[in-house]
Enzyme design. Structure first.
Site, short mmCIF file in Angstrom:
data_model
loop_
_atom_site.label_atom_id
_atom_site.label_comp_id
_atom_site.label_asym_id
_atom_site.label_seq_id
_atom_site.Cartn_x
_atom_site.Cartn_y
_atom_site.Cartn_z
N LEU A 52 -84.27 44.11 8.61
CA LEU A 52 -85.00 43.11 7.82
C LEU A 52 -86.43 43.61 7.70
O LEU A 52 -86.95 44.28 8.60
CB LEU A 52 -85.00 41.74 8.52
CG LEU A 52 -83.67 40.99 8.62
CD1 LEU A 52 -83.86 39.70 9.40
CD2 LEU A 52 -83.10 40.68 7.23
N ASP A 53 -87.10 43.27 6.61
CA ASP A 53 -88.51 43.63 6.48
C ASP A 53 -89.32 42.99 7.60
O ASP A 53 -88.94 41.94 8.12
CB ASP A 53 -89.06 43.16 5.13
CG ASP A 53 -88.42 43.89 3.97
OD1 ASP A 53 -87.88 44.99 4.19
OD2 ASP A 53 -88.46 43.35 2.84
N LYS A 54 -90.44 43.59 7.91
CA LYS A 54 -91.29 43.10 9.00
C LYS A 54 -91.56 41.60 8.89
O LYS A 54 -91.45 40.86 9.86
CB LYS A 54 -92.62 43.87 8.98
CG LYS A 54 -93.65 43.34 9.96
CD LYS A 54 -95.00 44.02 9.73
CE LYS A 54 -96.09 43.36 10.55
NZ LYS A 54 -97.42 43.88 10.22
#
Length: 322
Positions: A138-140
């Site tokens: 997942l993106d940060k």
């Protein structure tokens, strides 16, 4: 700290390809490392990224930024971690927004992998020394459900499920804009943005197929906002953010694909305050479902909205209460 270099290709010398010239200037770097620097936009000519095949003719001044080296391996760290499920083969977590998934340049520690290594003591090794146990990301600044694996057999089996798109993934996002239809599908390949190497785009020269299904969950027409549910057939970098942004439906708070002017233009001062305070994209991985490789049983895990997104949705739901 990384390193910066400035090279001047002198006038009068024979023309030369940029990548070959840089290979002479930076002999400590391999050709693949130089290519990566160029592809990542870390080699600039007059402030703009360049291509490896650029022909230098004389008088060009090049700036090269080499990032800090990533650590050779991830180390265990005692960090807050929300476990949704765990058994001897895998662990399902509720990743917090702001947590990077694995160590890389600029993020030596404090990642989900560091936290998992402390919690589990051992993870599958298929992902490499910096990404043990990581089968997807997942993106940060995207919160929500993720699965990590503890052994290679489980890792390979789950990776196959991701590859054939049999994994069930559902996200919720609050977007600027209104949709005429109740549901739809975006089927547009995603690749590197043609001019901004930090971004992805459907307009790149080379892309990989990306399919996002969307469904309206609730409309907040008076404020020009819509809550949507997304399900993915593919898992390209920034897929949901790119597809929604290019539908002119940027995710609220998205610092890369969004538009801060739309948040500043919200007329409701309380809503505007909540949105500006978010400081991340309003995107949450709500559900993850897969067949457990060891048991063959389908398992599904859900994550509640985190407090920052719930506060905005609670306010909107109360405001639009019938």
């Amino acid at each position: 700290m990384g390193q910066s270099y400035r090279f001047c290709f002198e006038r009068g010398r024979p023309a030369e390809r940029l990548d070959r010239y840089l290979a002479d200037c930076l002999p400590e770097l391999t050709r693949s490392q130089l290519k990566k620097l160029i592809d990542e936009g870390r080699v600039l000519l007059s402030g703009s990224p360049v291509k490896a095949g650029l022909k230098l003719k004389g008088g060009e001044v090049l700036e090269v930024a080499i990032p800090e080296s990533a650590p050779a391996e991830a180390l265990p760290e005692q960090l807050p971690l929300t476990i949704l499920y765990e058994d001897p083969h895998l662990v399902v977590v509720d990743k917090a927004a702001g947590m990077v998934v694995h160590p890389a340049a600029g993020h030596r520690g404090g990642t989900l992998v560091n936290a998992l290594l402390h919690h589990c003591r051992d993870l599958s090794g298929v992902g490499g020394e910096l990404r043990p146990g990581i089968v997807h990301r997942l993106d940060k600044d995207t919160s929500g459900v993720m699965v990590a694996t503890k052994d290679d057999a489980t890792h390979n089996a789950l990776a196959r499920q991701f590859k054939v798109h049999s994994i069930s993934r559902r996200y919720v996002a609050l977007v600027h804009g209104q949709l005429q239809q109740e549901r739809g599908t975006v089927d547009k390949a995603i690749g590197r943005h043609p001019s901004d190497r930090k971004k992805m785009s459907t307009r790149g020269r080379v892309g990989r197929r990306a399919v996002t299904h969307w469904k309206v969950l609730r409309r907040f027409d008076g404020d020009g906002l819509t809550l949507v549910e997304l399900s993915l057939e593919t898992g390209r970098t920034h897929q949901i953010r790119v597809h929604l942004s290019e539908m002119n439906l940027p995710i609220v708070g998205d610092p890369i694909y969004g538009n801060s002017s739309r948040a500043n233009a919200l007329r409701d001062p309380q809503l505007r305050k909540l949105v500006l305070r978010l400081e991340r994209q309003a995107l949450h991985a709500r559900l993850l479902g897969f067949v457990h490789p060891a048991t063959g049983s389908y398992m599904e895990f859900e994550s509640s909205l985190p407090a920052d997104l719930a506060e905005i949705l609670d306010y909107l739901n109360e405001k639009y209460k019938e």
